[in-house]
Design an enzyme around this catalytic site. Structure first.
Site, PDB file in Angstrom:
ATOM      1  N   SER A   1      -0.213   1.723   4.136  1.00 21.69           N
ATOM      2  CA  SER A   1      -1.316   1.492   3.177  1.00 21.69           C
ATOM      3  C   SER A   1      -2.633   1.861   3.839  1.00 21.69           C
ATOM      4  O   SER A   1      -2.764   1.775   5.072  1.00 21.69           O
ATOM      5  CB  SER A   1      -1.340   0.013   2.796  1.00 21.69           C
ATOM      6  OG  SER A   1      -2.524  -0.301   2.098  1.00 21.69           O
TER       7      SER A   1
ATOM      8  N   TYR B   1      -1.348  -8.950   5.472  1.00 23.10           N
ATOM      9  CA  TYR B   1      -0.982  -7.648   4.895  1.00 23.10           C
ATOM     10  C   TYR B   1      -1.560  -6.514   5.750  1.00 23.10           C
ATOM     11  O   TYR B   1      -0.843  -5.581   6.138  1.00 23.10           O
ATOM     12  CB  TYR B   1      -1.483  -7.545   3.454  1.00 23.10           C
ATOM     13  CG  TYR B   1      -1.040  -6.273   2.742  1.00 23.10           C
ATOM     14  CD1 TYR B   1       0.281  -6.131   2.311  1.00 23.10           C
ATOM     15  CD2 TYR B   1      -1.937  -5.231   2.512  1.00 23.10           C
ATOM     16  CE1 TYR B   1       0.692  -4.960   1.664  1.00 23.10           C
ATOM     17  CE2 TYR B   1      -1.521  -4.064   1.856  1.00 23.10           C
ATOM     18  CZ  TYR B   1      -0.215  -3.932   1.438  1.00 23.10           C
ATOM     19  OH  TYR B   1       0.197  -2.781   0.805  1.00 23.10           O
TER      20      TYR B   1
HETATM   21  N1  LIG Z   1       0.660  -0.331  -5.260  1.00 19.38           N
HETATM   22  C1  LIG Z   1      -0.308  -0.118  -4.383  1.00 19.38           C
HETATM   23  O1  LIG Z   1      -1.517  -0.072  -4.741  1.00 19.38           O
HETATM   24  C2  LIG Z   1       0.011   0.134  -2.936  1.00 19.38           C
HETATM   25  C3  LIG Z   1      -1.032   0.596  -2.109  1.00 19.38           C
HETATM   26  C4  LIG Z   1      -0.767   0.837  -0.760  1.00 19.38           C
HETATM   27  C5  LIG Z   1       0.507   0.638  -0.275  1.00 19.38           C
HETATM   28  N2  LIG Z   1       1.505   0.185  -1.089  1.00 19.38           N
HETATM   29  C6  LIG Z   1       2.831   0.001  -0.510  1.00 19.38           C
HETATM   30  O2  LIG Z   1       3.763   0.731  -1.255  1.00 19.38           O
HETATM   31  C7  LIG Z   1       5.052   0.121  -1.132  1.00 19.38           C
HETATM   32  C8  LIG Z   1       5.662  -0.034  -2.533  1.00 19.38           C
HETATM   33  O3  LIG Z   1       4.834  -0.932  -3.254  1.00 19.38           O
HETATM   34  P1  LIG Z   1       4.722  -0.903  -4.851  1.00 19.38           P
HETATM   35  O4  LIG Z   1       3.297  -0.936  -5.184  1.00 19.38           O
HETATM   36  O5  LIG Z   1       5.593   0.145  -5.399  1.00 19.38           O
HETATM   37  O6  LIG Z   1       5.265  -2.371  -5.168  1.00 19.38           O
HETATM   38  P2  LIG Z   1       6.411  -2.905  -6.138  1.00 19.38           P
HETATM   39  O7  LIG Z   1       6.413  -2.186  -7.425  1.00 19.38           O
HETATM   40  O8  LIG Z   1       6.252  -4.380  -6.114  1.00 19.38           O
HETATM   41  O9  LIG Z   1       7.747  -2.489  -5.363  1.00 19.38           O
HETATM   42  C9  LIG Z   1       8.109  -3.079  -4.162  1.00 19.38           C
HETATM   43  C10 LIG Z   1       9.512  -2.656  -3.840  1.00 19.38           C
HETATM   44  O10 LIG Z   1       9.883  -3.249  -2.593  1.00 19.38           O
HETATM   45  C11 LIG Z   1      11.113  -3.914  -2.768  1.00 19.38           C
HETATM   46  N3  LIG Z   1      11.214  -5.071  -1.903  1.00 19.38           N
HETATM   47  C12 LIG Z   1      10.347  -6.088  -1.763  1.00 19.38           C
HETATM   48  N4  LIG Z   1      10.827  -6.985  -0.898  1.00 19.38           N
HETATM   49  C13 LIG Z   1      12.022  -6.510  -0.484  1.00 19.38           C
HETATM   50  C14 LIG Z   1      13.005  -6.986   0.400  1.00 19.38           C
HETATM   51  N5  LIG Z   1      12.871  -8.139   1.059  1.00 19.38           N
HETATM   52  N6  LIG Z   1      14.116  -6.238   0.599  1.00 19.38           N
HETATM   53  C15 LIG Z   1      14.292  -5.083  -0.072  1.00 19.38           C
HETATM   54  N7  LIG Z   1      13.391  -4.569  -0.911  1.00 19.38           N
HETATM   55  C16 LIG Z   1      12.272  -5.292  -1.113  1.00 19.38           C
HETATM   56  C17 LIG Z   1      11.143  -4.328  -4.232  1.00 19.38           C
HETATM   57  O11 LIG Z   1      12.487  -4.455  -4.673  1.00 19.38           O
HETATM   58  P3  LIG Z   1      13.280  -5.822  -4.943  1.00 19.38           P
HETATM   59  O12 LIG Z   1      12.306  -6.823  -5.468  1.00 19.38           O
HETATM   60  O13 LIG Z   1      14.329  -5.411  -5.919  1.00 19.38           O
HETATM   61  O14 LIG Z   1      13.866  -6.192  -3.623  1.00 19.38           O
HETATM   62  C18 LIG Z   1      10.512  -3.125  -4.891  1.00 19.38           C
HETATM   63  O15 LIG Z   1      11.464  -2.129  -5.096  1.00 19.38           O
HETATM   64  C19 LIG Z   1       4.839  -1.202  -0.393  1.00 19.38           C
HETATM   65  O16 LIG Z   1       5.164  -1.039   0.957  1.00 19.38           O
HETATM   66  C20 LIG Z   1       3.331  -1.433  -0.545  1.00 19.38           C
HETATM   67  O17 LIG Z   1       2.819  -2.222   0.494  1.00 19.38           O
HETATM   68  C21 LIG Z   1       1.282  -0.069  -2.417  1.00 19.38           C
END
Ligand SMILES: NC(=O)c1ccc[n+]([C@@H]2O[C@H](COP(=O)([O-])OP(=O)(O)OC[C@H]3O[C@@H](n4cnc5c(N)ncnc54)[C@H](OP(=O)(O)O)[C@@H]3O)[C@@H](O)[C@H]2O)c1
Length: 260
Positions: free
Chosen positions: A141, A154
């Site tokens: 991130s 975080y």
């Molecule tokens: N959205 C943003 O603005 C943003 C910005 C910067 C970075 N990111 C990063 O991008 C990545 C994806 O985030 P997102 O925004 O797509 O969030 P999201 O829609 O909440 O997706 C998170 C994913 O991680 C999985 N997950 C969470 N805990 C887990 C665990 N213990 N074991 C296995 N899988 C797990 C969830 O699946 P299950 O719940 O099915 O396990 C889900 O598939 C993350 O690393 C986040 O920090 C996001």
């Protein structure tokens, strides 16, 4: 680099960025192995990919559990073949409160965000080293670049991911294995849809996925995007603390408290 007939394992594929990255890789001919805890969602995505002529397999795992990661990745390798590209994307974002400390939430977040990446790398790297080829990527991130109030856990987890991937990249330089660290700004996903505050340069998840896959094809070392948020975060590093403290005053009050 073309993804046709390559094999990619993607963690956190049941939602958001991981879901869209898996779809985009599959669209480009890559066979995709899908990992997350929610098996139903993974199967739904695998069906969607198959409907469009792609190849996908899923294996549920909690990425913070080393044994579960190893067995899920073994199952995917048995079904699809050895992993050419790892996208360690699974992550969670919870605030870090100090009055009182929500230590259990923060510990769990660091286990998922950091150890989830390390366990996934551990599960695929030995076979890549034997073959002398492969590509490791982690979704970190832009929050990795600056410690922000109430986001200490975080930011620390993502800064640790960046440093971990950088170390690996240098260590693997002459072993035929590429390493990419992906640092997105705000992306519209279930993780951010709960945010009450304004998210500048918010991007749709499918657009983020297209950019990520393009960066992977180019084997970029670090991919920060969008450039506007990247610039903002880099400028933030040079600002005095009082500016950030004032700009983010009241931020913690806008967040839901555990148990609230
Ligand atoms: N959205 C943003 O603005 C943003 C910005 C910067 C970075 N990111 C990063 O991008 C990545 C994806 O985030 P997102 O925004 O797509 O969030 P999201 O829609 O909440 O997706 C998170 C994913 O991680 C999985 N997950 C969470 N805990 C887990 C665990 N213990 N074991 C296995 N899988 C797990 C969830 O699946 P299950 O719940 O099915 O396990 C889900 O598939 C993350 O690393 C986040 O920090 C996001």
């Amino acid at each position: 680099m073309s993804f046709a007939d390559r094999i990619a394992f993607i963690t956190g594929a049941s939602s958001g960025i991981g879901w869209e990255v898996a779809k985009e890789l599959a669209r480009q001919g890559c066979k995709v192995g899908l990992v997350a805890r929610r098996q139903e969602a993974l199967e739904k995505l695998a069906d969607e990919i198959a409907t469009h002529g792609g190849v996908a397999a899923s294996a549920p795992a909690d990425v913070s559990d080393r044994k579960q990661v190893q067995s899920a990745f073994r199952e995917l390798a048995d079904r699809l073949g050895p992993c050419d590209l790892l996208v360690a994307n699974a992550g969670v974002g919870v605030p870090s409160f100090i009055e009182p400390f929500n230590i259990a939430d923060v510990e769990r977040m660091i286990r998922v965000n950091l150890f989830g990446v390390i366990y996934a790398v551990e599960a695929v790297l030995p076979a890549m080293l034997r073959r002398g080829s492969g590509h490791l990527a982690a979704v970190s991130s832009l929050a990795a670049y600056k410690g922000l109030p109430v986001e200490s856990g975080y930011c620390a987890s993502k800064a640790a991911v960046n440093t971990y991937m950088e170390s690996l990249r240098i260590q693997l330089r002459y072993r035929g294995i590429h390493v990419t660290t992906i640092c997105p700004g705000f992306v519209r996903t279930p993780m951010t849809e709960v945010n009450q505050f304004h998210m500048p340069w918010l991007m749709e998840a499918d657009e983020a996925a297209r950019r990520i896959v393009r960066a992977l094809a180019r084997r970029k070392k670090v991919y920060n995007f969008p450039w506007q948020t990247t610039l903002l975060m880099k400028v933030t590093r040079w600002l005095p603390d009082w500016v950030i403290a004032q700009a983010m005053a009241g931020y913690d009050k806008s967040l839901p408290r555990p148990g609230a």
